[in-house]
Design a protein around this motif. Sequence first.
Motif, PDB file in Angstrom:
ATOM      1  N   ARG A 275       0.852  -1.201   0.000  1.00 34.63           N
ATOM      2  CA  ARG A 275       0.000   0.000   0.000  1.00 34.63           C
ATOM      3  C   ARG A 275       0.878   1.237   0.000  1.00 34.63           C
ATOM      4  NH1 ARG A 275      -2.134   2.573   4.604  1.00 34.63           N
ATOM      5  NH2 ARG A 275      -1.834   0.644   5.790  1.00 34.63           N
ATOM      6  N   PHE A 276       0.686   2.104  -1.016  1.00 31.97           N
ATOM      7  CA  PHE A 276       1.419   3.359  -1.134  1.00 31.97           C
ATOM      8  C   PHE A 276       0.522   4.515  -0.700  1.00 31.97           C
ATOM      9  CE2 PHE A 276       3.665   0.465  -3.841  1.00 31.97           C
ATOM     10  CZ  PHE A 276       4.989   0.838  -3.740  1.00 31.97           C
ATOM     11  N   ASN A 277       1.160   5.610  -0.287  1.00 33.43           N
ATOM     12  CA  ASN A 277       0.386   6.723   0.255  1.00 33.43           C
ATOM     13  C   ASN A 277      -0.353   7.516  -0.813  1.00 33.43           C
ATOM     14  OD1 ASN A 277       2.719   7.797  -0.875  1.00 33.43           O
ATOM     15  ND2 ASN A 277       2.875   9.443   0.628  1.00 33.43           N
ATOM     16  N   ARG A 278       0.098   7.461  -2.066  1.00 36.00           N
ATOM     17  CA  ARG A 278      -0.584   8.167  -3.144  1.00 36.00           C
ATOM     18  C   ARG A 278      -0.200   7.527  -4.472  1.00 36.00           C
ATOM     19  NH1 ARG A 278       2.978  12.288  -5.069  1.00 36.00           N
ATOM     20  NH2 ARG A 278       4.904  12.359  -3.841  1.00 36.00           N
ATOM     21  N   THR A 279      -0.965   7.820  -5.510  1.00 32.77           N
ATOM     22  CA  THR A 279      -0.730   7.211  -6.824  1.00 32.77           C
ATOM     23  C   THR A 279      -0.790   8.280  -7.914  1.00 32.77           C
ATOM     24  OG1 THR A 279      -3.085   6.687  -6.994  1.00 32.77           O
ATOM     25  CG2 THR A 279      -1.629   4.979  -6.123  1.00 32.77           C
TER      26      THR A 279
END
Length: 724
Positions: A275-279
Motif C-alpha cells: 500500500r502506497f500513500n498516493r498514486t
Amino acid sequence: MVRCQTCGAQNSHSTRDCPSSATAAPYAPLVTSIDPDWILKERNIEDPQYRAWLQELHMLLRKELDNLKSSCERLRHDIELEGTVKEFMHLGWRHGPYVHDSGQPQPNWKQKWALKLPEQGDGRVWFVREKEAIHFEDTNGMRRMLKAKNFFTPLLPEDNVLKKIGNAIRDSPEWKDRSPACTATVPELAKRVLEVFPEVEYRREGDIKVFLVGAGRKQQRHDAVYHFTSEELHKRIVSEDGNAKSAAMSESERSRKLSLVARAKTAMVTVAVLRFNRTPQIFHDALLSSGLAKRMEVKALATEPPWANGAQIFVAMNEEDVPVDVKLRQYHVILDVSDIPELDTHLKNTIPCKQRPLLKARDAEFQVEAQDEDQDEPFAVVHTFIHYRELPVTPRSTFTLSCNDAEQGFVNPRSQMRTSEPQPDSHASLQDYFKTLKASQRCLDLHEAVDCYSSMRRASIEPNAQVFTILIDICGKTGECEQALWYFDQMQDVFKIHPPKVAFHCLIHAFAQSGNVHMAETWLLKMQEAGYDVELKSYNDLIRACCAKGCVEEAQKWFAEAKAQLGAVDITAYRLMMELYAKKAMPDMALHCFEEMEHGPQGHDNRGFLPCDAKAYKAMIVAYAKCENYQKAYEWCCRKEEAGFGKLGIFEYSHLLHACAPQQGKPADPERGEAIFKEQLEKGIAPSSGNLDALAAAVGQTTARKLCVELNIDVRAVNWSRWM
C-alpha cells in the motif's frame, strides 16, 4: 563470551543494556503474550486450518520484524531478544522450513539446517539489523543466523535447499548463456542437481551464489556440478518442429517436457499486497515501464484487471486468490515477494525523491499457485500427436450498466437484470454521500471518493460545491493534479457552480506540493480574477515550492508580494526564507529576516514582532557554517542557548565541525575541529554518522579514523559508511 557492540565491554552487559548507547527510546515488542495453544500445535502442512494459522502468525511476525527494524535504526545497534518475543522467535523456528528431529541420522544438507536448541537449551537470541535475520546461540556458544521471513511458513527443508541451489543455478554462466530453445526450468534443474549431488555445498561470493566442493579453506569451485548443469541444459533444447535435439533423451523424459502446457505446477508463490500513500500519474507510468509489467505483457496478462479496483497486479492470479478480508484499492500493488527489491530499485531510478510515493505498509500476504513457464505454448507433441490446451473463456456477463442510467427519466432496460455488484441506495440523500466523502477525505482514499461520486451520479443526485471541493482536495493531496482540474472543470462548466474560494486554495496547494510553481502561480492569478483575496496560506505554498526548488529570486518575489498585499506574514514564511538562505550560504539575508522577526515591524499579533523559535536560530547556525565562518556560527550557538532553547547538541557540534572544513581560498582548521569533537564527547553527546562525516571533512578522513580508534568509538554502532 559476551561482547557489547557499542562500547566493546566483555562479559559485562549486553548491547541493549549498554549505558553508552544513544539516548533513544527502548525497544517495545508488539508480541506481549504467547497463547498456550500455539506451543502445543503440531506442524501439519496438509491441514488447511494449520496453514491458515501459519498465515495469521506470519503476518504478526512481519509486523514484529518491522518494529525491530525501526527500533534498530533508532538505537543504531542490534537488539537482543528476551521474554515473550524470544519465545515467539523460537516458536517461529519450530514452524519453519528446518529439520527439527536432529537426533536422527540426516544427510549433510539436512544437518546444515538442524539447530541444536532442543538438546543444548535456547541460549541467547538477537535480531541482526543489517540482514533482517534472527541470530540464535545455544549454551555451548554455537551460533546460527536464520532468515526470520521463513518463520511460520508451510515451506519444507527441501524447499529451502532447492531455493538455494536454484539461486546458484541462476547465477551460473551456463544458465545465463543457455539457448533460447532450451525448455529447462530452474526448479527442475535444482532437483536434478540434488539427486546427482546430494551433498552439494553452496556459498555466496559477492552478489552471486556458487557451488563448492571440499571443506574449510580447501573449498573450491565444484566444476562437476557446472558441467552437469551444462549437459542438462543441452538435453532440453527443443527444435522448431517440436522434436528433441538430443537423441539420448528417453521417451518418458520427452513426454514429460512436452506434456500438456495447460497443466500448472503445484509450487506456491508468496504474494504481497503493498500500500502506497498516493498514486500520481508519474507513479502509474513508472509501474507500466517496469520489467514486471513487461513480463506480464509477454504472458498476455493484464496488470489492471477489472476486478482489482484500480490496483496494479504483477503476478499471475485470479480474483478467487485474493483473501476475503483484503479490499483492493487504487493505491495497492500486488507482486511476488521476491520481486519487491526490483520494484524498489526501479522506482528509485525513475521517480525523483520528492515525487516518489512512500510505501506505507504491507496490507496482506498470501500464497497462490505458480504458473508453468511453458504455459504460453499453444500445443504439445506427445508420441506424434498434437495436444491443444484448453484456452480460458471469459464467462458471459450477467449485468450491463449504461452511463445513461445517470440521466433522469431514462432507464436502461438491461439494468433490471440480476447483478452481484452493489447498487446505489435509492433512499440515500446528499448528506449521506457527503458523510462518506468526508470519511474518504480524512484517510485520503481517492478511490472510495470517486466511487461515492459515481454512486451519486447513478442515483441522479446533483453534487454541490462542497462535494467538488472535497474531491479536488483529495486529488491534490494524493498528487492527482490532472484529476483535480477535471473536477474543477466539471463544477464550473458542466454544473455551472461558481467555484468557492477554498477550491482555488486546494488547487494552488496541489500544484505547489507537486513542484509545479508555474501552475500554482497561474491559479493564484485566476483566484484574483474571480474576485477573491489571496490568503497567507496560498502565498506560503508558493514560497515553499520555490524554496524546494532552490529558486531564491522567485521565493523573494512572492515573499515581498505577500508582505505588500497583506501587510504582514507569519513565522512560517520567515522560517522558509531563512532555511532557503541557509542552504544557499547567504547569512546576511538570513540575518535580515531574523532581525525583522525579532524587532518588527511584523506580526499578526499586533505586537510588532514574531517570536524567534529554535528553528530560526538553527537556520542562522547553518548559514554561517555553510560559509565556514566558525566564529559567527559559535556565536549563534551561544545565543540559542541564552534564548532558552537548550544546550549545544549533536546538531550544533556537527555544523561547528563543518565550519572548520576547508573552502576555496581558506585552509581547514583540523586542530579546532579535533578540539570541538573532544568537547562534544566530554559532554556525553554520542556521535552519529553525520557527525563523523563532519569530523572527516574538518580533520581529514585518515585523522578521523585514528581519532575514533584513540577515543574508543565503535563506528559500526553509528553505521559510519566511511570505515565499514
